[in-house]
Design a protein around this motif. Structure first.
Motif, PDB file in Angstrom:
ATOM      1  N   PHE A 133      34.156 -11.837 -32.541  1.00  0.00           N
ATOM      2  CA  PHE A 133      34.762 -11.338 -33.768  1.00  0.00           C
ATOM      3  C   PHE A 133      35.885 -12.260 -34.242  1.00  0.00           C
ATOM      4  O   PHE A 133      35.976 -12.575 -35.434  1.00  0.00           O
ATOM      5  N   ILE A 134      36.720 -12.708 -33.331  1.00  0.00           N
ATOM      6  CA  ILE A 134      37.811 -13.615 -33.691  1.00  0.00           C
ATOM      7  C   ILE A 134      37.239 -14.953 -34.179  1.00  0.00           C
ATOM      8  O   ILE A 134      37.749 -15.546 -35.128  1.00  0.00           O
ATOM      9  N   GLY A 135      36.161 -15.439 -33.540  1.00  0.00           N
ATOM     10  CA  GLY A 135      35.511 -16.657 -34.010  1.00  0.00           C
ATOM     11  C   GLY A 135      34.960 -16.494 -35.416  1.00  0.00           C
ATOM     12  O   GLY A 135      35.063 -17.403 -36.248  1.00  0.00           O
ATOM     13  N   VAL A 188      35.708 -17.380 -41.363  1.00  0.00           N
ATOM     14  CA  VAL A 188      35.879 -16.835 -42.706  1.00  0.00           C
ATOM     15  C   VAL A 188      37.203 -17.282 -43.316  1.00  0.00           C
ATOM     16  O   VAL A 188      37.275 -17.591 -44.507  1.00  0.00           O
ATOM     17  N   THR A 189      38.256 -17.353 -42.515  1.00  0.00           N
ATOM     18  CA  THR A 189      39.578 -17.614 -43.073  1.00  0.00           C
ATOM     19  C   THR A 189      39.988 -19.080 -43.058  1.00  0.00           C
ATOM     20  O   THR A 189      40.792 -19.493 -43.882  1.00  0.00           O
ATOM     21  N   PHE A 232      27.296 -20.395 -37.822  1.00  0.00           N
ATOM     22  CA  PHE A 232      27.056 -19.510 -36.672  1.00  0.00           C
ATOM     23  C   PHE A 232      27.696 -20.050 -35.404  1.00  0.00           C
ATOM     24  O   PHE A 232      27.958 -19.299 -34.467  1.00  0.00           O
ATOM     25  N   THR A 233      27.987 -21.340 -35.367  1.00  0.00           N
ATOM     26  CA  THR A 233      28.598 -21.956 -34.195  1.00  0.00           C
ATOM     27  C   THR A 233      29.962 -21.348 -33.907  1.00  0.00           C
ATOM     28  O   THR A 233      30.341 -21.223 -32.740  1.00  0.00           O
ATOM     29  N   PHE A 234      30.701 -20.959 -34.931  1.00  0.00           N
ATOM     30  CA  PHE A 234      32.011 -20.360 -34.732  1.00  0.00           C
ATOM     31  C   PHE A 234      31.908 -19.078 -33.915  1.00  0.00           C
ATOM     32  O   PHE A 234      32.709 -18.831 -33.021  1.00  0.00           O
ATOM     33  N   THR A 235      30.917 -18.254 -34.218  1.00  0.00           N
ATOM     34  CA  THR A 235      30.727 -17.007 -33.487  1.00  0.00           C
ATOM     35  C   THR A 235      30.320 -17.277 -32.046  1.00  0.00           C
ATOM     36  O   THR A 235      30.816 -16.625 -31.128  1.00  0.00           O
ATOM     37  N   LEU A 236      29.441 -18.240 -31.837  1.00  0.00           N
ATOM     38  CA  LEU A 236      29.018 -18.553 -30.471  1.00  0.00           C
ATOM     39  C   LEU A 236      30.158 -19.131 -29.637  1.00  0.00           C
ATOM     40  O   LEU A 236      30.319 -18.771 -28.468  1.00  0.00           O
ATOM     41  N   VAL A 237      30.951 -20.005 -30.228  1.00  0.00           N
ATOM     42  CA  VAL A 237      32.108 -20.561 -29.515  1.00  0.00           C
ATOM     43  C   VAL A 237      33.102 -19.450 -29.198  1.00  0.00           C
ATOM     44  O   VAL A 237      33.677 -19.398 -28.107  1.00  0.00           O
ATOM     45  N   GLY A 238      33.295 -18.510 -30.122  1.00  0.00           N
ATOM     46  CA  GLY A 238      34.172 -17.369 -29.871  1.00  0.00           C
ATOM     47  C   GLY A 238      33.667 -16.498 -28.742  1.00  0.00           C
ATOM     48  O   GLY A 238      34.456 -16.022 -27.915  1.00  0.00           O
ATOM     49  N   LEU A 239      32.365 -16.283 -28.674  1.00  0.00           N
ATOM     50  CA  LEU A 239      31.776 -15.496 -27.590  1.00  0.00           C
ATOM     51  C   LEU A 239      32.010 -16.159 -26.241  1.00  0.00           C
ATOM     52  O   LEU A 239      32.451 -15.516 -25.282  1.00  0.00           O
ATOM     53  N   VAL A 240      31.735 -17.443 -26.148  1.00  0.00           N
ATOM     54  CA  VAL A 240      31.929 -18.166 -24.883  1.00  0.00           C
ATOM     55  C   VAL A 240      33.408 -18.224 -24.517  1.00  0.00           C
ATOM     56  O   VAL A 240      33.775 -18.080 -23.340  1.00  0.00           O
ATOM     57  N   ALA A 241      34.278 -18.385 -25.504  1.00  0.00           N
ATOM     58  CA  ALA A 241      35.720 -18.396 -25.236  1.00  0.00           C
ATOM     59  C   ALA A 241      36.185 -17.037 -24.733  1.00  0.00           C
ATOM     60  O   ALA A 241      37.037 -16.956 -23.840  1.00  0.00           O
ATOM     61  N   GLY A 242      35.648 -15.951 -25.271  1.00  0.00           N
ATOM     62  CA  GLY A 242      35.996 -14.617 -24.801  1.00  0.00           C
ATOM     63  C   GLY A 242      35.560 -14.380 -23.367  1.00  0.00           C
ATOM     64  O   GLY A 242      36.302 -13.804 -22.570  1.00  0.00           O
ATOM     65  N   ILE A 243      34.371 -14.841 -23.023  1.00  0.00           N
ATOM     66  CA  ILE A 243      33.882 -14.686 -21.651  1.00  0.00           C
ATOM     67  C   ILE A 243      34.721 -15.531 -20.696  1.00  0.00           C
ATOM     68  O   ILE A 243      35.083 -15.080 -19.598  1.00  0.00           O
ATOM     69  N   PHE A 259      33.100 -30.643 -37.230  1.00  0.00           N
ATOM     70  CA  PHE A 259      31.982 -30.310 -38.087  1.00  0.00           C
ATOM     71  C   PHE A 259      31.953 -31.238 -39.286  1.00  0.00           C
ATOM     72  O   PHE A 259      32.983 -31.658 -39.781  1.00  0.00           O
ATOM     73  N   ARG A 260      30.750 -31.513 -39.755  1.00  0.00           N
ATOM     74  CA  ARG A 260      30.595 -32.335 -40.946  1.00  0.00           C
ATOM     75  C   ARG A 260      30.581 -31.450 -42.179  1.00  0.00           C
ATOM     76  O   ARG A 260      30.027 -30.370 -42.172  1.00  0.00           O
ATOM     77  N   HIS A 261      31.193 -31.932 -43.244  1.00  0.00           N
ATOM     78  CA  HIS A 261      31.156 -31.209 -44.510  1.00  0.00           C
ATOM     79  C   HIS A 261      29.817 -31.457 -45.180  1.00  0.00           C
ATOM     80  O   HIS A 261      29.254 -32.536 -45.102  1.00  0.00           O
ATOM     81  N   LEU A 262      29.335 -30.446 -45.876  1.00  0.00           N
ATOM     82  CA  LEU A 262      28.092 -30.595 -46.613  1.00  0.00           C
ATOM     83  C   LEU A 262      28.356 -31.374 -47.887  1.00  0.00           C
ATOM     84  O   LEU A 262      29.366 -31.192 -48.547  1.00  0.00           O
ATOM     85  N   GLY A 263      27.424 -32.233 -48.225  1.00  0.00           N
ATOM     86  CA  GLY A 263      27.520 -32.992 -49.464  1.00  0.00           C
ATOM     87  C   GLY A 263      27.003 -32.185 -50.636  1.00  0.00           C
ATOM     88  O   GLY A 263      26.844 -30.972 -50.576  1.00  0.00           O
ATOM     89  N   LYS A 264      26.694 -32.872 -51.713  1.00  0.00           N
ATOM     90  CA  LYS A 264      26.145 -32.170 -52.874  1.00  0.00           C
ATOM     91  C   LYS A 264      24.755 -31.649 -52.542  1.00  0.00           C
ATOM     92  O   LYS A 264      24.006 -32.250 -51.777  1.00  0.00           O
ATOM     93  N   ASP A 265      24.414 -30.529 -53.123  1.00  0.00           N
ATOM     94  CA  ASP A 265      23.102 -29.897 -52.937  1.00  0.00           C
ATOM     95  C   ASP A 265      22.832 -29.555 -51.482  1.00  0.00           C
ATOM     96  O   ASP A 265      21.701 -29.597 -51.009  1.00  0.00           O
TER      97      ASP A 265
END
Length: 95
Positions: free
Chosen positions: A17-19, A24-25, A34-45, A84-90
């Motif tokens: 949830f924190i990830g 979001v913020t 989705f990587t943020f949520t997975l990293v948060g899950l592993v960090a919580g464990i 993380f890489r930023h997305l380009g145009k399109d």
């Protein structure tokens, strides 16, 4: 045994949830959100495992677990986090 599994599951869910909140913020428009949520899950464990060791060795107070989860997620997604890489145009990935 079931109490420690419940604490482990709650720490993992809180980390995920924190990830998600961090995603979001702090970093909108990133590829692989989705990587943020997975990293948060592993960090919580991981934070729960650290808390479990501290509880067995020094008798750490219960309020330390959420603090450890917050610190782990902040470290893993902040200064020590993946780049993380930023997305380009399109929505194309840059080359």
């Amino acid at each position: 045994m079931s109490e420690s599994l419940l604490q482990l599951a709650m720490a993992g869910a809180f980390g995920a949830f924190i990830g998600l909140l961090f995603r979001v913020t702090r970093r909108p428009g990133q590829a692989r959100a989705f990587t943020f949520t997975l990293v948060g899950l592993v960090a919580g464990i991981t934070a729960y495992l650290i808390f479990h060791v501290l509880t067995r060795t020094t008798g750490a107070p219960p309020w330390l677990l959420p603090v450890l989860v917050l610190v782990q997620v902040w470290l893993w997604l902040g200064p020590l986090g993946p780049k993380f890489r930023h997305l380009g145009k399109d929505s194309d990935e840059p080359r």
